[in-house]
Design an enzyme around this catalytic site. Sequence first.
Site, mmCIF file in Angstrom:
data_model
loop_
_atom_site.group_PDB
_atom_site.id
_atom_site.type_symbol
_atom_site.label_atom_id
_atom_site.label_comp_id
_atom_site.label_asym_id
_atom_site.label_seq_id
_atom_site.Cartn_x
_atom_site.Cartn_y
_atom_site.Cartn_z
ATOM 1 N N ARG A 188 39.782 25.431 33.348
ATOM 2 C CA ARG A 188 39.087 26.449 33.443
ATOM 3 C C ARG A 188 38.198 27.239 32.281
ATOM 4 O O ARG A 188 37.070 27.520 32.686
ATOM 5 C CB ARG A 188 39.925 27.857 34.216
ATOM 6 C CG ARG A 188 41.037 27.191 35.299
ATOM 7 C CD ARG A 188 41.536 28.513 35.496
ATOM 8 N NE ARG A 188 41.070 29.311 36.418
ATOM 9 C CZ ARG A 188 41.191 29.835 37.352
ATOM 10 N NH1 ARG A 188 42.315 29.777 37.838
ATOM 11 N NH2 ARG A 188 40.398 30.516 38.345
ATOM 12 N N ARG A 230 46.461 42.046 38.974
ATOM 13 C CA ARG A 230 45.092 42.721 38.361
ATOM 14 C C ARG A 230 44.374 43.476 39.279
ATOM 15 O O ARG A 230 43.627 42.894 40.121
ATOM 16 C CB ARG A 230 44.210 41.337 37.793
ATOM 17 C CG ARG A 230 45.228 40.748 36.547
ATOM 18 C CD ARG A 230 44.613 39.414 35.906
ATOM 19 N NE ARG A 230 43.167 39.571 35.541
ATOM 20 C CZ ARG A 230 42.453 38.336 35.232
ATOM 21 N NH1 ARG A 230 43.170 37.126 35.565
ATOM 22 N NH2 ARG A 230 41.427 38.419 34.586
ATOM 23 N N CYS A 284 43.749 33.335 37.170
ATOM 24 C CA CYS A 284 45.100 33.401 36.211
ATOM 25 C C CYS A 284 45.711 34.415 36.583
ATOM 26 O O CYS A 284 45.416 35.625 36.483
ATOM 27 C CB CYS A 284 44.430 33.178 35.083
ATOM 28 S SG CYS A 284 43.881 31.791 34.296
ATOM 29 N N ASP A 300 42.348 37.943 25.264
ATOM 30 C CA ASP A 300 42.528 36.451 25.570
ATOM 31 C C ASP A 300 42.964 35.733 24.363
ATOM 32 O O ASP A 300 43.086 34.185 24.791
ATOM 33 C CB ASP A 300 41.092 36.209 26.083
ATOM 34 C CG ASP A 300 40.719 36.787 27.559
ATOM 35 O OD1 ASP A 300 41.831 37.175 28.245
ATOM 36 O OD2 ASP A 300 39.571 37.000 27.832
ATOM 37 N N LYS A 307 32.616 31.383 29.207
ATOM 38 C CA LYS A 307 33.010 31.331 30.189
ATOM 39 C C LYS A 307 32.854 32.708 31.199
ATOM 40 O O LYS A 307 32.239 32.766 32.080
ATOM 41 C CB LYS A 307 34.321 30.856 30.486
ATOM 42 C CG LYS A 307 34.931 31.111 31.900
ATOM 43 C CD LYS A 307 36.528 30.797 31.722
ATOM 44 C CE LYS A 307 37.401 31.824 31.488
ATOM 45 N NZ LYS A 307 37.948 32.659 32.650
ATOM 46 N N ASN A 308 33.120 33.625 30.304
ATOM 47 C CA ASN A 308 33.255 34.899 30.930
ATOM 48 C C ASN A 308 31.969 35.548 31.254
ATOM 49 O O ASN A 308 31.852 36.603 32.108
ATOM 50 C CB ASN A 308 34.209 36.052 30.441
ATOM 51 C CG ASN A 308 35.673 35.402 30.627
ATOM 52 O OD1 ASN A 308 36.026 34.820 31.679
ATOM 53 N ND2 ASN A 308 36.637 35.917 29.775
HETATM 54 N N1 EPU Z 1 42.049 47.282 35.692
HETATM 55 C C1 EPU Z 1 42.426 48.054 36.527
HETATM 56 N N2 EPU Z 1 41.557 48.382 37.694
HETATM 57 C C2 EPU Z 1 40.644 47.559 37.759
HETATM 58 C C3 EPU Z 1 40.091 46.612 36.871
HETATM 59 C C4 EPU Z 1 40.808 46.486 35.763
HETATM 60 O O1 EPU Z 1 43.626 48.910 36.379
HETATM 61 O O2 EPU Z 1 39.751 47.743 38.855
HETATM 62 C C5 EPU Z 1 42.846 46.999 34.347
HETATM 63 C C6 EPU Z 1 43.544 45.492 34.552
HETATM 64 O O3 EPU Z 1 44.625 45.411 35.168
HETATM 65 C C7 EPU Z 1 43.666 45.333 32.766
HETATM 66 C C8 EPU Z 1 42.632 46.143 32.385
HETATM 67 O O4 EPU Z 1 42.128 47.040 33.280
HETATM 68 O O5 EPU Z 1 44.952 45.941 32.458
HETATM 69 C C9 EPU Z 1 41.422 45.416 31.961
HETATM 70 O O6 EPU Z 1 40.895 44.572 32.811
HETATM 71 P P1 EPU Z 1 39.483 44.241 33.005
HETATM 72 O O7 EPU Z 1 39.014 44.432 34.394
HETATM 73 O O8 EPU Z 1 38.730 44.363 31.919
HETATM 74 O O9 EPU Z 1 39.606 42.515 33.075
HETATM 75 P P2 EPU Z 1 38.909 41.568 34.231
HETATM 76 O O10 EPU Z 1 37.346 42.122 34.065
HETATM 77 O O11 EPU Z 1 39.399 41.116 35.523
HETATM 78 C C10 EPU Z 1 38.098 39.782 32.131
HETATM 79 C C11 EPU Z 1 38.093 38.657 31.742
HETATM 80 C C12 EPU Z 1 39.338 38.282 31.329
HETATM 81 C C13 EPU Z 1 39.621 39.100 30.123
HETATM 82 C C14 EPU Z 1 39.657 40.599 30.630
HETATM 83 C C15 EPU Z 1 39.776 41.687 29.498
HETATM 84 C C16 EPU Z 1 36.489 37.551 33.196
HETATM 85 C C17 EPU Z 1 36.535 36.830 34.834
HETATM 86 N N3 EPU Z 1 37.911 37.836 33.132
HETATM 87 O O12 EPU Z 1 38.902 40.132 33.177
HETATM 88 O O13 EPU Z 1 39.706 36.948 30.793
HETATM 89 O O14 EPU Z 1 41.256 38.980 29.987
HETATM 90 O O15 EPU Z 1 38.235 40.661 30.820
HETATM 91 O O16 EPU Z 1 38.927 41.171 28.285
HETATM 92 O O17 EPU Z 1 35.586 37.895 32.819
HETATM 93 C C18 EPU Z 1 40.414 34.853 30.492
HETATM 94 O O18 EPU Z 1 39.421 34.391 30.164
HETATM 95 O O19 EPU Z 1 41.508 34.183 30.154
HETATM 96 C C19 EPU Z 1 40.604 36.091 31.195
HETATM 97 C C20 EPU Z 1 41.676 36.597 31.701
#
Ligand code: EPU
Length: 417
Positions: free
Chosen positions: A396, A121, A116, A304, A22-23
């Site tokens: 999802r 975030r 979610c 996750d 998915k991601n």
């Molecule tokens: N963060 C910041 N600032 C940013 C971006 C992130 O402070 O600009 C923080 C977040 O708050 C968090 C950490 O950095 O504490 C990591 O966040 P990350 O940006 O890596 O997460 P994401 O890209 O928003 C993706 C996956 C998530 C998964 C995370 C971590 C997608 C769409 N989502 O989220 O997947 O938990 O990486 O591996 O790719 C899920 O599949 O259930 C899911 C939530």
Amino acid sequence: MEKLMIAGGRPLRGTVQISGAKNSAIALLPAAILAETEVILDNLPQLSDVAVYTHILEELGAKVEWSDNQIKIDPSDIKSIPMPNGPVKKLRASYYMMGALLGRFGEAVIGLPGGCNFEPRPIDQHIKGFEALGATVTNEHGAIHLHAKRLRGARIYLDVSSVGATINIMLAAARAEGATVIENAAKEPEIIDVATLLNAMGASIKGAGTETIRIEGVKEMHGCRHSIIPDRIQAGTYMIAAAATRGDVLIDNVIPKHLEALTAKLIEMGVQVEELDESIRVIGADSYGHVDVKALVYPGFPTDLQSPMTSLLTQCKGVSVLSDFVYSNRFKHVPELARMGAKIRVEGRSAVIEGGPLNAAKVSASDLRAGAALVIAGLTVPEGVTEVTGVEYIDRGYDHLVTNLRSLGADVWRQTE
Ligand code: EPU
């Protein structure tokens, strides 16, 4: 409203096929915007988030053909139409439209993402990256407006190694002038998958999967055909479910290396795990010892899988501590598990879990992985029926969950109220 009904107590047995990630999929779909000609993605998971993304691409003018596990995207007529509202609000990963549209057209208007919401975030690191590349970024009434006459390569150090920011900057920088270096980049396998697609489209990206990614901007990008990597989180969820039900499951179409942190933890608690070339066999045992788990960025234990793992830890003897160092408060599954009799207390970033049997209850999934945790918990309960609402979250990220669980011998069904 739909509910998932689970009459548990049956060990899962058999083979389950894992779909594409998915991601990855929700980053590869917008990446296609950067091409001038048709992009074909194979091993596409059939998920509601993918359907929403497909709809967004069509609204922008792409021609999309989606059948089973393949999608063809012809982006030649795409325009950067402002999208302050509508489907972009339905999913978190709509933030990739910012990088992709900025990279191709130098402008984009995208409503702040939904998805979610287990905790705030932020996307400050994405924005910092776009600004470093020369874009002006403003937030107007909840929509992010991005504009750049020309994007120029830059050196960007991420304060947190964010998956989303790393991919978004790669998307924006792929067609920028000159070289971009992302330092403290995230190393998750999905980032390598996106870089592989972009390179097949003509980009020049080196170092994906390490903490330093170098992108040499190119003028044009073209279509290609790419197969999406297997979903390591879906695979991990079935591994955990197999262990929790004391079953024997072959999880097929996986890259075992992507699951090493989970495999090591399962072995530590007493589960038998056999790694094969493209599959993993998980054989449960009668009793498990307690373990401590720390969710970290890749290659650490994935956040996750933290919620599903909580359910498994209720089946261990003694007290386990599960800490999440990626998200500080991803514990919305805990009060729901407590309704099922789990003895868990949250202390700061940690859940302290005392092993013991669970009972059937009516519970509610507040996000995708919390939903998976509740399903696994329900599968362990030998008497009564656990009812899980919030099925739309589970849809999802879990392709054919009910069909797969039933084929493994679980007594699970959907019920509409
Ligand atoms: N963060 C910041 N600032 C940013 C971006 C992130 O402070 O600009 C923080 C977040 O708050 C968090 C950490 O950095 O504490 C990591 O966040 P990350 O940006 O890596 O997460 P994401 O890209 O928003 C993706 C996956 C998530 C998964 C995370 C971590 C997608 C769409 N989502 O989220 O997947 O938990 O990486 O591996 O790719 C899920 O599949 O259930 C899911 C939530």
